[in-house]
Design a protein around this motif. Structure first.
Motif, PDB file in Angstrom:
ATOM      1  N   THR A   4      -3.591   2.209  -3.679  1.00 39.78           N
ATOM      2  CA  THR A   4      -4.322   1.634  -4.650  1.00 39.78           C
ATOM      3  C   THR A   4      -5.989   2.193  -4.695  1.00 39.78           C
ATOM      4  N   THR A   7     -10.424  -1.810  -8.549  1.00 42.35           N
ATOM      5  CA  THR A   7      -9.940  -3.390  -8.673  1.00 42.35           C
ATOM      6  C   THR A   7      -8.890  -3.665  -9.703  1.00 42.35           C
ATOM      7  N   PRO A   9      -4.911  -3.921 -11.227  1.00 37.95           N
ATOM      8  CA  PRO A   9      -3.791  -3.829 -10.411  1.00 37.95           C
ATOM      9  C   PRO A   9      -2.890  -2.541 -10.526  1.00 37.95           C
ATOM     10  N   SER A  10      -2.416  -2.408  -9.502  1.00 40.17           N
ATOM     11  CA  SER A  10      -1.615  -1.011  -9.067  1.00 40.17           C
ATOM     12  C   SER A  10      -0.115  -1.242  -9.007  1.00 40.17           C
ATOM     13  N   VAL A  23       0.193  -3.879   4.386  1.00 37.86           N
ATOM     14  CA  VAL A  23      -1.155  -3.255   3.741  1.00 37.86           C
ATOM     15  C   VAL A  23      -1.894  -3.008   4.709  1.00 37.86           C
ATOM     16  N   ARG A  25      -5.806  -1.021   5.176  1.00 39.58           N
ATOM     17  CA  ARG A  25      -6.918  -0.687   4.849  1.00 39.58           C
ATOM     18  C   ARG A  25      -7.407   0.767   5.026  1.00 39.58           C
ATOM     19  N   PHE A  33     -11.777  -4.149   0.655  1.00 44.07           N
ATOM     20  CA  PHE A  33     -11.147  -4.920  -0.224  1.00 44.07           C
ATOM     21  C   PHE A  33     -11.199  -6.393   0.297  1.00 44.07           C
ATOM     22  N   ARG A  35      -9.500  -9.225  -1.068  1.00 45.93           N
ATOM     23  CA  ARG A  35      -8.192  -9.987  -1.203  1.00 45.93           C
ATOM     24  C   ARG A  35      -7.241  -9.245  -2.140  1.00 45.93           C
ATOM     25  N   TRP A  36      -6.074  -9.343  -1.951  1.00 45.12           N
ATOM     26  CA  TRP A  36      -5.035  -8.743  -2.582  1.00 45.12           C
ATOM     27  C   TRP A  36      -3.802  -9.828  -2.701  1.00 45.12           C
ATOM     28  N   TYR A  37      -2.827  -9.610  -3.548  1.00 44.61           N
ATOM     29  CA  TYR A  37      -1.712 -10.122  -3.709  1.00 44.61           C
ATOM     30  C   TYR A  37      -0.601  -9.469  -4.174  1.00 44.61           C
ATOM     31  N   LEU A  38       0.687  -9.776  -3.875  1.00 44.43           N
ATOM     32  CA  LEU A  38       2.047  -8.970  -4.211  1.00 44.43           C
ATOM     33  C   LEU A  38       2.765  -9.859  -5.062  1.00 44.43           C
TER      34      LEU A  38
END
Length: 125
Positions: A4, A7, A9-10, A23, A25, A33, A35-38
C-alpha cells in the motif's frame, strides 16, 4: 503479498486458504503509518466489470465473464496494473500490453484488482 502507498484504501483479494494477515512496515525517511484496518467486502458489494468503468484509485472489481479491454492509468509515477484471481482467489494469468495505456485480456469470471494511485478507466472492446 500486497503493498500500500498513501492514505487511500488499497483493496486486494485474499484466497480463502489464507487465514491470517501480517502487516509489516516498510518506510524510509517519510515516516510510517498511524493506523490501519482490514475489512471483508462481499462480492455482491463490488462493482461489476462492465462495458465502461472508471475509478479514482485502486479498486477490486467482480468480473462475471472475461474479455478484452482497453485501459488507461492517469498517474505519472508509481506502479499501476492488474491482478486477476478466479472466484476462489487463485491467481489467473492475464495478457497485458502497455504501461499507462493499452489492452488487457481478462480470462474469465473472478476478481480484478486495479492497482493505481490515481484515476483509471477500463473499456470493453
Amino acid at each position: 503479498m500486497t503493498t500500500t502507498t498513501g492514505t487511500k484504501p488499497s483493496p486486494f483479494v485474499l484466497a480463502p486458504r489464507h487465514t491470517h494477515v501480517k502487516v509489516q512496515r516498510h518506510s524510509g525517511d517519510s515516516g510510517g503509518f498511524a493506523r490501519w484496518y482490514l475489512r471483508t467486502i462481499a462480492p455482491e458489494d463490488l462493482r461489476t466489470l462492465g462495458s465502461d468503468l472508471a475509478g479514482e484509485a485502486g479498486e477490486v472489481l467482480h468480473g462475471t465473464d472475461g474479455g478484452e479491454f482497453s485501459f488507461s492509468f492517469d498517474q505519472k509515477d508509481g506502479v499501476a496494473g492488474f491482478v486477476c484471481t478466479d472466484v476462489r482467489g487463485n491467481p489467473m494469468d492475464i495478457t497485458h500490453e502497455g504501461h499507462t495505456r493499452g489492452r488487457v485480456t481478462i480470462p474469465g469470471p473472478g476478481f480484478i484488482a486495479v492497482t493505481c494511485l490515481g484515476p483509471w478507466r477500463l473499456k470493453r472492446l
